[in-house]
Design a protein around this motif. Structure first.
Motif, PDB file in Angstrom:
ATOM      1  N   ASN A 132       0.831  -1.210   0.000  1.00  0.00           N
ATOM      2  CA  ASN A 132       0.000   0.000   0.000  1.00  0.00           C
ATOM      3  C   ASN A 132       0.866   1.261   0.000  1.00  0.00           C
ATOM      4  O   ASN A 132       0.635   2.199   0.766  1.00  0.00           O
ATOM      5  CB  ASN A 132      -0.964   0.018   1.190  1.00  0.00           C
ATOM      6  CG  ASN A 132      -1.907  -1.149   1.182  1.00  0.00           C
ATOM      7  OD1 ASN A 132      -2.291  -1.631   0.122  1.00  0.00           O
ATOM      8  ND2 ASN A 132      -2.272  -1.632   2.348  1.00  0.00           N
ATOM      9  N   ALA A 175       2.285   4.758  -0.994  1.00  0.00           N
ATOM     10  CA  ALA A 175       1.785   6.008  -1.559  1.00  0.00           C
ATOM     11  C   ALA A 175       2.922   7.023  -1.552  1.00  0.00           C
ATOM     12  O   ALA A 175       3.666   7.127  -0.585  1.00  0.00           O
ATOM     13  CB  ALA A 175       0.612   6.528  -0.737  1.00  0.00           C
ATOM     14  N   SER A 177       3.863  11.122  -2.381  1.00  0.00           N
ATOM     15  CA  SER A 177       3.437  12.473  -2.724  1.00  0.00           C
ATOM     16  C   SER A 177       4.674  13.369  -2.722  1.00  0.00           C
ATOM     17  O   SER A 177       5.750  12.954  -2.299  1.00  0.00           O
ATOM     18  CB  SER A 177       2.370  12.984  -1.752  1.00  0.00           C
ATOM     19  OG  SER A 177       2.871  13.003  -0.441  1.00  0.00           O
TER      20      SER A 177
END
Length: 65
Positions: free
Chosen positions: A38, A40, A42
Motif C-alpha cells: 500500500n 503512496a 506524494s
C-alpha cells in the motif's frame, strides 16, 4: 512515513522507493518484516528544496504461503 530527498538511485529497480521503505521498516520494527505494501508517494516543495513523502504498511507474515 519517510521523508526522502530525491536521488536518481531511488528510481533504480533495486534501490527503489519500496526498498527504501523496507529498510526503514526493518530498522524500526525488526528484521523479520517481510514486505511493505500500500505504498503512496506524494511530493512537497518550497523555494529551497523538493521532497517526496513516502508511506506504506509494513507487514510480517504469520505463516509461509
Amino acid at each position: 512515513m519517510l521523508d526522502v530527498s530525491a536521488t536518481s538511485k531511488m528510481f533504480n529497480e533495486e534501490r527503489g522507493v519500496r526498498a527504501l521503505l523496507l529498510m526503514k521498516a526493518r530498522s524500526l520494527y525488526g528484521e523479520d518484516i517481510d514486505d511493505v505494501v500500500n505504498i503512496a508517494v506524494s511530493q512537497t516543495s518550497d523555494w529551497q528544496s523538493r521532497h517526496f513523502i513516502v508511506k506504506g504498511d509494513a507487514i510480517r507474515y504469520k505463516e509461509n504461503l
